[in-house]
Design a protein around this motif. Structure first.
Motif, PDB file in Angstrom:
ATOM      1  N   ASP A 121     -19.081 -15.727   9.512  1.00  0.00           N
ATOM      2  CA  ASP A 121     -18.101 -15.515   8.443  1.00  0.00           C
ATOM      3  C   ASP A 121     -18.747 -15.742   7.077  1.00  0.00           C
ATOM      4  O   ASP A 121     -18.525 -14.973   6.135  1.00  0.00           O
ATOM      5  N   ARG A 122     -19.530 -16.806   6.980  1.00  0.00           N
ATOM      6  CA  ARG A 122     -20.164 -17.130   5.698  1.00  0.00           C
ATOM      7  C   ARG A 122     -21.236 -16.101   5.342  1.00  0.00           C
ATOM      8  O   ARG A 122     -21.356 -15.695   4.182  1.00  0.00           O
ATOM      9  N   THR A 172     -18.381 -23.697   2.761  1.00  0.00           N
ATOM     10  CA  THR A 172     -18.699 -23.925   4.184  1.00  0.00           C
ATOM     11  C   THR A 172     -17.526 -23.630   5.122  1.00  0.00           C
ATOM     12  O   THR A 172     -17.569 -23.981   6.293  1.00  0.00           O
ATOM     13  N   ILE A 173     -16.489 -22.980   4.588  1.00  0.00           N
ATOM     14  CA  ILE A 173     -15.340 -22.611   5.422  1.00  0.00           C
ATOM     15  C   ILE A 173     -15.750 -21.538   6.438  1.00  0.00           C
ATOM     16  O   ILE A 173     -16.496 -20.610   6.113  1.00  0.00           O
ATOM     17  N   GLY A 174     -15.261 -21.644   7.660  1.00  0.00           N
ATOM     18  CA  GLY A 174     -15.544 -20.650   8.691  1.00  0.00           C
ATOM     19  C   GLY A 174     -16.849 -20.923   9.419  1.00  0.00           C
ATOM     20  O   GLY A 174     -17.529 -21.908   9.165  1.00  0.00           O
ATOM     21  N   ASN A 175     -17.213 -19.991  10.325  1.00  0.00           N
ATOM     22  CA  ASN A 175     -18.466 -20.142  11.056  1.00  0.00           C
ATOM     23  C   ASN A 175     -19.598 -19.444  10.309  1.00  0.00           C
ATOM     24  O   ASN A 175     -19.394 -18.844   9.249  1.00  0.00           O
ATOM     25  N   LYS A 195     -18.622 -27.167  -2.331  1.00  0.00           N
ATOM     26  CA  LYS A 195     -19.311 -27.139  -1.038  1.00  0.00           C
ATOM     27  C   LYS A 195     -18.312 -26.902   0.098  1.00  0.00           C
ATOM     28  O   LYS A 195     -18.576 -26.132   1.029  1.00  0.00           O
ATOM     29  N   LYS A 196     -17.146 -27.539   0.031  1.00  0.00           N
ATOM     30  CA  LYS A 196     -16.119 -27.353   1.057  1.00  0.00           C
ATOM     31  C   LYS A 196     -15.680 -25.887   1.122  1.00  0.00           C
ATOM     32  O   LYS A 196     -15.500 -25.333   2.209  1.00  0.00           O
ATOM     33  N   GLN A 197     -15.507 -25.283  -0.055  1.00  0.00           N
ATOM     34  CA  GLN A 197     -15.081 -23.884  -0.093  1.00  0.00           C
ATOM     35  C   GLN A 197     -16.156 -22.965   0.479  1.00  0.00           C
ATOM     36  O   GLN A 197     -15.856 -21.957   1.124  1.00  0.00           O
ATOM     37  N   TYR A 215     -25.810 -23.987   5.892  1.00  0.00           N
ATOM     38  CA  TYR A 215     -24.547 -23.296   6.125  1.00  0.00           C
ATOM     39  C   TYR A 215     -24.607 -21.778   5.932  1.00  0.00           C
ATOM     40  O   TYR A 215     -23.699 -21.066   6.365  1.00  0.00           O
ATOM     41  N   TYR A 265     -16.033 -30.217  -3.846  1.00  0.00           N
ATOM     42  CA  TYR A 265     -15.008 -29.221  -3.555  1.00  0.00           C
ATOM     43  C   TYR A 265     -15.639 -27.839  -3.370  1.00  0.00           C
ATOM     44  O   TYR A 265     -15.258 -27.081  -2.464  1.00  0.00           O
TER      45      TYR A 265
END
Length: 231
Positions: A210-211, A204-207, A200-202, A111, A198
């Motif tokens: 963005d990351r 991996t937000i966006g493309n 990991k979810k935060q 990611y 949780y």
């Protein structure tokens, strides 16, 4: 209804849980401590991504996250009563970010791909502890995944201590305190299991762009690598 717990069983189970909680807490204490402290580090320098003949990883991370090797130089005062003398020392950063603690390295690679982007020669901003320059990060702070070792450590200590000190467990008003401790501690451990998910979810937000802006671009001074000569 009362359930008698033999002394040998209490010593074995209670001792195991207490030892596990203490061990896990001691192992995870440093990342937790420096992760919190890193948010307040004001001292900053510029490091250079170098090429090491071996894989560079954080030995304190249970996932042994592979990170780029970033060499930086710090100015240190020499203990001399007569003169204010300084020396320069080169250090290789070992922790890209404590926010990666507890996140599987395969997810970081998938990611964000830090090692795929940061190549030898690139210039990166480094924040370090002024009292201990060997402690440094690129991205300061912690994430929610750190709640897992905290919950597991405290939960194991509370459950182990309760079992060790209890001759019997019964569902009566007399034992409401013990039952409450066991219930809350069990919920803490179960809740801690969800913390890395949780986090990991935060993360991996966006493309991908963005990351990378959050984790790489905003911390890189020179995005163009040059030929780095090994010392």
């Amino acid at each position: 209804m009362s359930t008698q717990i033999p002394l040998r069983s209490r010593l074995a189970l209670g001792g195991f849980l207490i030892t596990s909680g203490l061990t896990y807490g001691i192992v995870c204490w440093e990342p937790i401590y420096y992760g919190f402290k890193s948010k307040d580090w004001k001292t900053e320098t510029v490091g250079t991504v170098i090429d090491l003949p071996y894989e560079n990883y954080d030995p304190r991370d249970p996932n042994q996250l592979i990170i780029p090797a970033i060499e930086y130089e710090v100015k240190e005062k020499v203990n001399n009563n007569n003169h204010n003398e300084y020396t320069y020392r080169k250090i290789v950063n070992q922790i890209y970010s404590y926010q990666f603690f507890g996140i599987p390295k395969k997810d970081i690679k998938k990611y964000i791909g830090i090692t795929n982007y940061l190549k030898p020669g690139m210039k990166v901003k480094i924040k370090y502890d002024p009292n201990n320059p060997t402690k440094s990060v690129v991205v300061p702070g912690l994430n929610f995944a750190i709640l897992q070792p905290i919950a597991f450590s405290l939960g194991s200590l509370f459950i182990g201590s309760t079992i060790l000190l209890s001759k019997n467990i019964s569902f009566t008003k007399k034992n409401i305190g013990k039952l409450s401790i066991l219930t809350i501690s069990s919920l803490m451990i179960l809740g801690g299991i969800y913390a890395p998910i949780y986090a990991k979810k935060q993360m991996t937000i966006g493309n991908l762009e963005d990351r990378r802006k959050i984790w790489i671009y905003d911390h890189v001074i020179d995005h163009t690598p040059f030929h780095y000569k090994k010392q």
